[in-house]
Design an enzyme around this catalytic site. Structure first.
Site, short mmCIF file in Angstrom:
data_model
loop_
_atom_site.label_atom_id
_atom_site.label_comp_id
_atom_site.label_asym_id
_atom_site.label_seq_id
_atom_site.Cartn_x
_atom_site.Cartn_y
_atom_site.Cartn_z
CG LEU A 156 8.58 2.42 -5.29
CD1 LEU A 156 8.09 3.79 -4.85
CD2 LEU A 156 10.03 2.22 -4.86
CG ASN A 216 -0.68 7.69 -5.58
OD1 ASN A 216 -1.52 6.83 -5.29
ND2 ASN A 216 0.09 8.25 -4.67
CD GLU A 264 -8.63 10.27 -0.82
OE1 GLU A 264 -7.40 10.26 -0.75
OE2 GLU A 264 -9.33 9.32 -0.43
CG LEU A 281 -0.97 1.03 0.52
CD1 LEU A 281 -1.17 0.56 1.96
CD2 LEU A 281 -1.17 2.54 0.41
CG HIS A 306 -0.25 11.31 -0.49
ND1 HIS A 306 0.25 10.10 -0.07
CD2 HIS A 306 -0.02 12.18 0.51
CE1 HIS A 306 0.78 10.25 1.13
NE2 HIS A 306 0.62 11.50 1.51
N GLY A 358 -11.43 0.30 -1.28
CA GLY A 358 -11.81 0.57 -2.66
C GLY A 358 -12.90 1.61 -2.83
CB SER A 359 -14.35 4.29 -0.71
OG SER A 359 -13.30 5.19 -0.48
CG ASN A 360 -10.67 7.31 -3.53
OD1 ASN A 360 -11.03 8.42 -3.90
ND2 ASN A 360 -10.20 7.08 -2.31
C1 GAR Z 1 -7.19 6.88 0.11
O1 GAR Z 1 -7.42 7.82 1.12
C2 GAR Z 1 -5.90 7.21 -0.61
O2 GAR Z 1 -5.65 8.59 -0.69
C3 GAR Z 1 -4.89 6.53 0.27
O3 GAR Z 1 -5.50 5.30 0.58
C4 GAR Z 1 -6.91 5.51 0.71
C5 GAR Z 1 -7.63 4.40 -0.01
O4 GAR Z 1 -8.98 4.45 0.32
N1 GAR Z 1 -3.63 6.36 -0.40
C6 GAR Z 1 -2.47 6.51 0.23
O5 GAR Z 1 -2.39 6.74 1.42
C7 GAR Z 1 -1.25 6.36 -0.66
N2 GAR Z 1 -0.06 6.78 0.02
P1 GAR Z 1 -10.06 3.61 -0.48
O6 GAR Z 1 -9.58 2.17 -0.52
O7 GAR Z 1 -11.32 3.76 0.31
O8 GAR Z 1 -10.18 4.20 -1.87
#
Ligand code: GAR
Length: 193
Positions: free
Chosen positions: A87, A102, A174, A85, A104, A12-14
């Protein structure tokens, strides 16, 4: 006030960056966190920030339209996938046309599709000896990572970089870009209505 739901399954850093970014906003707020993992870090963040959260399972998400009911009940206007993750089912895409985005962790259309998430993506980038990687923010449609691209940013991949090095570079991009791109997309979406 536009109400945003964040769907996230990972650390969940984003989500955290997005929540912080919109804390001061007078137009948009993070109103709901949705996760399919009861232990996802994002749920701790939601609790700390006092944002309501829902933990979902496959039956709830795919075999009923309860998710839509709950989103409507919470008056959600826009959905952000931040490390989610699964769909997205058709009933949600139809209910939120061009209102689901989303992120990526690669430069789509390369390194996208089912199973391409997190470290799998960065390892594939290294295995392919790519000179650059980056991020793609895109609208969500019924196929993994195939909706229209809204924004991309790139970073160099050096010859001695590991997948972890690439992950760190991509994560920096990101965190830097996702919140303000979300703000712009929501601004554009609702000014056109
Ligand atoms: C992020 O890097 C995002 O781009 C990726 O999961 C990570 C979640 O990080 N998403 C995918 O790979 C989708 N196909 P986070 O939990 O630290 O935000």
């Amino acid at each position: 006030m536009k109400r945003i739901a964040i769907f996230a399954s990972g650390t969940g850093s984003n989500a955290k960056k997005i929540i912080e970014y919109f804390q001061e906003s007078e137009d948009m707020e993070i109103a709901l966190i949705v996760s399919n993992r009861a232990k996802a870090g994002v749920l701790t963040i939601a609790e700390e920030e006092e944002i309501p959260s829902i933990i979902i399972d496959r039956a709830y998400f795919y075999e009923s339209e309860q998710m839509l009911f709950d989103l409507k009940q919470q008056c959600i206007d826009f959905i952000v996938l931040a490390g989610f993750l699964w769909l997205v089912p058709k009933y949600l895409i139809n209910a939120y046309p061009k209102k689901i985005v989303n992120i990526h962790p690669a430069l789509l259309p390369k390194f996208g599709g089912k199973g391409m998430y997190g470290m799998h993506v960065h390892q594939a980038v290294i295995d392919a000896a790519e000179k650059q990687s980056g991020i793609s923010i895109h609208f969500v449609n019924e196929a993994f990572d195939e909706g229209g691209i809204i924004f991309q940013a790139s970073c160099a991949v050096d010859s001695d970089d590991t997948a972890k090095d690439v992950q760190a570079k991509v994560q920096k991009l990101e965190h830097e870009h996702f919140p303000h791109i979300i703000e712009e997309v929501i601004g554009n979406t609702f000014s056109q209505l």
